[in-house]
Design a protein around this motif. Structure first.
Motif, PDB file in Angstrom:
ATOM      1  N   SER A 121      -4.480  -3.242  -1.275  1.00 51.98           N
ATOM      2  CA  SER A 121      -4.640  -3.842  -2.605  1.00 51.98           C
ATOM      3  C   SER A 121      -5.986  -3.516  -3.233  1.00 51.98           C
ATOM      4  O   SER A 121      -6.097  -3.406  -4.467  1.00 51.98           O
ATOM      5  CB  SER A 121      -4.456  -5.359  -2.534  1.00 51.98           C
ATOM      6  OG  SER A 121      -5.421  -5.941  -1.668  1.00 51.98           O
ATOM      7  N   ASP A 122      -7.029  -3.326  -2.410  1.00 49.94           N
ATOM      8  CA  ASP A 122      -8.342  -3.016  -2.984  1.00 49.94           C
ATOM      9  C   ASP A 122      -8.559  -1.522  -3.147  1.00 49.94           C
ATOM     10  O   ASP A 122      -9.659  -1.068  -3.462  1.00 49.94           O
ATOM     11  CB  ASP A 122      -9.465  -3.607  -2.112  1.00 49.94           C
ATOM     12  CG  ASP A 122      -9.489  -3.024  -0.705  1.00 49.94           C
ATOM     13  OD1 ASP A 122      -8.466  -2.464  -0.266  1.00 49.94           O
ATOM     14  OD2 ASP A 122     -10.555  -3.125  -0.047  1.00 49.94           O
ATOM     15  N   ASN A 146      -7.878   4.386  -5.958  1.00 47.50           N
ATOM     16  CA  ASN A 146      -9.337   4.371  -5.941  1.00 47.50           C
ATOM     17  C   ASN A 146      -9.849   4.710  -4.543  1.00 47.50           C
ATOM     18  O   ASN A 146      -9.865   3.859  -3.650  1.00 47.50           O
ATOM     19  CB  ASN A 146      -9.863   2.991  -6.360  1.00 47.50           C
ATOM     20  CG  ASN A 146     -11.375   2.907  -6.245  1.00 47.50           C
ATOM     21  OD1 ASN A 146     -12.053   3.933  -6.279  1.00 47.50           O
ATOM     22  ND2 ASN A 146     -11.894   1.700  -6.103  1.00 47.50           N
ATOM     23  N   PRO A 147     -10.287   5.951  -4.324  1.00 50.01           N
ATOM     24  CA  PRO A 147     -10.783   6.332  -2.994  1.00 50.01           C
ATOM     25  C   PRO A 147     -12.274   6.037  -2.799  1.00 50.01           C
ATOM     26  O   PRO A 147     -12.841   6.439  -1.784  1.00 50.01           O
ATOM     27  CB  PRO A 147     -10.525   7.841  -2.966  1.00 50.01           C
ATOM     28  CG  PRO A 147     -10.692   8.259  -4.395  1.00 50.01           C
ATOM     29  CD  PRO A 147     -10.215   7.099  -5.236  1.00 50.01           C
ATOM     30  N   PRO A 159      -5.284   2.541   6.590  1.00 52.99           N
ATOM     31  CA  PRO A 159      -4.132   3.324   7.074  1.00 52.99           C
ATOM     32  C   PRO A 159      -3.076   3.560   6.000  1.00 52.99           C
ATOM     33  O   PRO A 159      -2.461   4.641   5.979  1.00 52.99           O
ATOM     34  CB  PRO A 159      -3.590   2.474   8.226  1.00 52.99           C
ATOM     35  CG  PRO A 159      -4.151   1.092   8.016  1.00 52.99           C
ATOM     36  CD  PRO A 159      -5.474   1.292   7.372  1.00 52.99           C
ATOM     37  N   ARG A 160      -2.820   2.600   5.124  1.00 55.26           N
ATOM     38  CA  ARG A 160      -1.813   2.817   4.085  1.00 55.26           C
ATOM     39  C   ARG A 160      -2.301   3.857   3.075  1.00 55.26           C
ATOM     40  O   ARG A 160      -1.528   4.712   2.620  1.00 55.26           O
ATOM     41  CB  ARG A 160      -1.486   1.501   3.378  1.00 55.26           C
ATOM     42  CG  ARG A 160      -0.702   0.521   4.259  1.00 55.26           C
ATOM     43  CD  ARG A 160      -0.600  -0.845   3.619  1.00 55.26           C
ATOM     44  NE  ARG A 160       0.102  -0.826   2.343  1.00 55.26           N
ATOM     45  CZ  ARG A 160       0.100  -1.830   1.476  1.00 55.26           C
ATOM     46  NH1 ARG A 160      -0.593  -2.940   1.746  1.00 55.26           N
ATOM     47  NH2 ARG A 160       0.779  -1.738   0.354  1.00 55.26           N
ATOM     48  N   LEU A 161      -3.577   3.798   2.697  1.00 54.27           N
ATOM     49  CA  LEU A 161      -4.142   4.806   1.805  1.00 54.27           C
ATOM     50  C   LEU A 161      -4.075   6.182   2.451  1.00 54.27           C
ATOM     51  O   LEU A 161      -3.681   7.171   1.807  1.00 54.27           O
ATOM     52  CB  LEU A 161      -5.595   4.456   1.461  1.00 54.27           C
ATOM     53  CG  LEU A 161      -6.377   5.514   0.661  1.00 54.27           C
ATOM     54  CD1 LEU A 161      -5.757   5.709  -0.716  1.00 54.27           C
ATOM     55  CD2 LEU A 161      -7.842   5.118   0.542  1.00 54.27           C
ATOM     56  N   TYR A 162      -4.429   6.240   3.739  1.00 51.28           N
ATOM     57  CA  TYR A 162      -4.402   7.525   4.444  1.00 51.28           C
ATOM     58  C   TYR A 162      -2.985   8.103   4.468  1.00 51.28           C
ATOM     59  O   TYR A 162      -2.781   9.295   4.205  1.00 51.28           O
ATOM     60  CB  TYR A 162      -4.930   7.356   5.857  1.00 51.28           C
ATOM     61  CG  TYR A 162      -4.871   8.624   6.680  1.00 51.28           C
ATOM     62  CD1 TYR A 162      -5.722   9.691   6.409  1.00 51.28           C
ATOM     63  CD2 TYR A 162      -3.949   8.757   7.721  1.00 51.28           C
ATOM     64  CE1 TYR A 162      -5.659  10.862   7.145  1.00 51.28           C
ATOM     65  CE2 TYR A 162      -3.885   9.921   8.480  1.00 51.28           C
ATOM     66  CZ  TYR A 162      -4.735  10.967   8.180  1.00 51.28           C
ATOM     67  OH  TYR A 162      -4.671  12.133   8.912  1.00 51.28           O
ATOM     68  N   LYS A 215      -1.927  11.619   2.763  1.00 53.43           N
ATOM     69  CA  LYS A 215      -1.391  12.682   3.613  1.00 53.43           C
ATOM     70  C   LYS A 215      -0.016  13.130   3.134  1.00 53.43           C
ATOM     71  O   LYS A 215       0.329  14.312   3.221  1.00 53.43           O
ATOM     72  CB  LYS A 215      -1.308  12.210   5.068  1.00 53.43           C
ATOM     73  CG  LYS A 215      -2.635  12.148   5.778  1.00 53.43           C
ATOM     74  CD  LYS A 215      -3.295  13.523   5.890  1.00 53.43           C
ATOM     75  CE  LYS A 215      -2.550  14.453   6.812  1.00 53.43           C
ATOM     76  NZ  LYS A 215      -3.238  15.779   6.933  1.00 53.43           N
ATOM     77  N   GLU A 216       0.761  12.195   2.602  1.00 51.60           N
ATOM     78  CA  GLU A 216       2.085  12.540   2.079  1.00 51.60           C
ATOM     79  C   GLU A 216       1.978  13.521   0.913  1.00 51.60           C
ATOM     80  O   GLU A 216       2.867  14.350   0.704  1.00 51.60           O
ATOM     81  CB  GLU A 216       2.803  11.261   1.633  1.00 51.60           C
ATOM     82  CG  GLU A 216       4.215  11.506   1.097  1.00 51.60           C
ATOM     83  CD  GLU A 216       4.864  10.225   0.593  1.00 51.60           C
ATOM     84  OE1 GLU A 216       5.959  10.316  -0.007  1.00 51.60           O
ATOM     85  OE2 GLU A 216       4.273   9.139   0.800  1.00 51.60           O
TER      86      GLU A 216
END
Length: 573
Positions: A366-367, A392-393, A407-410, A414-415
């Motif tokens: 979420s952040d 937002n990375p 992990p969800r951002l990663y 990656k997808e």
């Protein structure tokens, strides 16, 4: 005629293999890749008239340069005039064909175009009575196959004329662009390739020699044109300027916004201006005569300015009544920055299809996402969010977050890593492959701000109270000093358009670029110097959305005269 013309002089660059490879690729590219645009004959004749390349002069004693002759629009017309002058001169005194050998110097990079135009010149010379051996000698002397910017040429030209190529930097191979930058000091920021064409052409002019180009007018006001404007201001005389926007100057529609500039290698002096002339032989011939003679006007279309160029500053080429108002405000009031306001632009990602999506569909922590406001969200004059968000990375300080902590951002990145890593910003910084082009500072989303779309006919200024991050086609203004509602009224009044119209280049249909570099030129009083009742009236006017009320409050803010009020009201309404 297909085999008549050979490639007379191929410029080679021994020891510069990547550059030579890049030049070779451009020499075989299509018209769009090499920036080729054909100019109408009436416009060509107009420019040749303005630089003084006319058949009633001894052109066989002069030297003309065409730095990118393409299909021969300028070159064929110039040769016709040279032949006419030569044939007339032969009646007055003995002249040999050899006297024409040094009269023309022309360069073309694209091989097939070089050959085709050479064949047309050969046919013209044949029709004019020149023998085969003489034609071959003249073509060999006049035509050079190569890259004008890398070709060594003799100086001291009396005339330069043409339509230099319009090629964006990203279409030019890196090695070749680096070589151009090494050679030409006017290549700055995102300058297009016609900028060094102008620089080199000017450097090849003899004293009192004259250049006439039709090309995009962006360099005359945009940031990247600063070094070239300074060069002209310091060493040359801008004699004539003709605005050609929205005129059929070319044989095809173009995205560029063209202008004709006539620049002489002589001390600076007044500039004669004309705007959007009628494109036909009679009208342009009359306009050329008026501009050259310097007497009277042609239906009020010719104006004179004593000093257009002042260092690297943008050229002000129209709207002199509005310019007087701007100059007064510049003398008396601070800039937005000096008054405590910051102007910026929203985020560019380089891969919007990955980084931007419906907010709820972005499967990241979420952040790691922010609600995004785009131009379409503010068309009504208020924010009507359509539900998009941006990945937002970055952390709050502006550095990239560690992917092992998200992990969800990663997994999401990656997808889509194939698309992300194709971007220039990723290839340039492989360790930071998942960054957006612009850094994201999450605190900006939480700040109240004014949002202004890039391209508009009028200032479209929308208040946003601190929930969204702006997209890259939106400029924003924040302030710790000014009340943003009051500032919104000032900008809606016509002040924003007034400054932007003076300093920005115009686009088709009368649209303007409300870019940060122009918005930062706007002048406002210090907030502490604004009377309390006027602060209230400005904020109330913005809240009501009544432009007339915004104008009236702004008139009082700047202590405007009746004449200035008329100018501003007409400018903003």
């Amino acid at each position: 005629m297909a085999e008549t013309v050979r490639v007379y002089r191929q410029i080679s660059l021994p020891g510069l293999c990547p550059v030579e490879t890049a030049v070779q690729a451009l020499s075989e590219g299509g018209a769009e890749k090499r920036g080729a645009i054909s100019t109408r004959r009436e416009v060509v004749d107009f420019i040749l008239d303005l630089i003084g390349y006319t058949a009633d002069r001894p052109l066989y004693e002069k030297k003309l340069l065409e730095p990118s002759f393409g299909n021969g629009d300028f070159l064929l017309a110039a040769i016709e005039r040279l032949i006419a002058a030569y044939q007339y001169g032969r009646k007055q005194k003995p002249l040999e064909v050899a006297s024409l050998m040094s009269c023309i110097c022309s360069v073309e990079l694209h091989r097939d175009t070089f050959i085709a135009t050479g064949n047309r010149i050969d046919a013209l010379l044949d029709t004019s009575g020149f023998k085969k051996n003489d034609r071959r000698a003249l073509l060999d002397a006049w035509l050079t196959h190569g890259d004008f910017l890398l070709t060594s040429l003799p100086g001291d030209f009396d005339y330069v004329a043409g339509n230099p190529p319009y090629i964006r930097q990203e279409l030019i191979p890196d090695a070749l662009m680096a070589e151009y930058r090494r050679r030409f000091r006017t290549i700055y920021d995102r300058a297009d390739i016609y900028v060094p064409f102008i620089e080199k052409s000017l450097s090849l002019l003899r004293e009192r020699g004259t250049l006439g180009f039709i090309c995009a007018d962006r360099w005359m006001k945009n940031r990247y044109g600063g070094p070239l404007r300074r060069l002209v201001a310091e060493k040359y005389h801008l004699k004539f300027f003709i605005d050609m926007v929205d005129t059929p100057a070319f044989h095809s529609d173009v995205i560029a916004y063209p202008a004709i500039t006539i620049i002489a290698n002589e001390p600076p002096g007044p500039t004669r201006l004309a705007h959007r002339p009628e494109i036909n032989e009679k009208a342009l011939s009359s306009l050329a005569e008026t501009m050259l003679n310097g007497s009277g006007t042609l239906n009020g279309t010719v104006e004179v300015i004593e000093q257009v160029s002042a260092g690297k500053e943008p050229w002000i080429l129209e709207s002199f009544d509005r310019l007087a108002v701007v100059r007064r405000l510049e003398r008396e009031f601070p800039t937005l920055k000096e008054a405590g306001c910051k102007v910026g632009i929203g985020v560019a990602t380089g891969a919007d299809q990955v980084f931007i999506a419906p907010f709820d569909a972005l499967d990241v922590e979420s952040d790691r996402k922010l609600p995004l406001v785009m131009t379409r969200d503010i068309l009504s004059g208020a924010v009507q969010w359509r539900g998009f968000g941006v990945i937002n990375p970055f952390n709050d300080e502006g550095g990239l977050v560690a992917l092992d902590k998200y992990p969800r951002l990663y997994a999401y990145l990656k997808e889509h890593d194939e698309k992300i890593k194709k971007r220039h910003v990723s290839q340039k910084n492989p360790n930071n492959w998942y960054r957006t082009i612009d850094r994201i500072y999450p605190a900006l989303a939480r700040r109240p701000k004014l949002l202004i779309p890039d391209i508009k006919g009028e200032a479209h200024v929308v208040y946003e109270d601190g929930h969204f991050y702006p997209h890259h086609n939106l400029y924003f203004i924040t302030s710790d000093e000014w009340d943003l509602r009051a500032l919104q009224a000032v900008l809606l009044s016509g002040i924003a358009k007034l400054f932007v119209a003076i300093y920005s280049t115009k686009m088709r249909g009368g649209y303007l670029r409300f870019q940060a570099q122009h918005l930062r030129r706007i002048r406002v009083p210090l907030w502490q110097n604004v009377p309390g009742d006027l602060k209230f009236d400005l904020a109330a006017a913005a809240g009501s959305g009544d432009i007339a009320s915004c104008n009236e409050a702004t008139f009082r803010l700047y202590r405007m005269s009746k004449a200035e009020r008329t100018i501003l009201a007409g400018n903003g309404s």
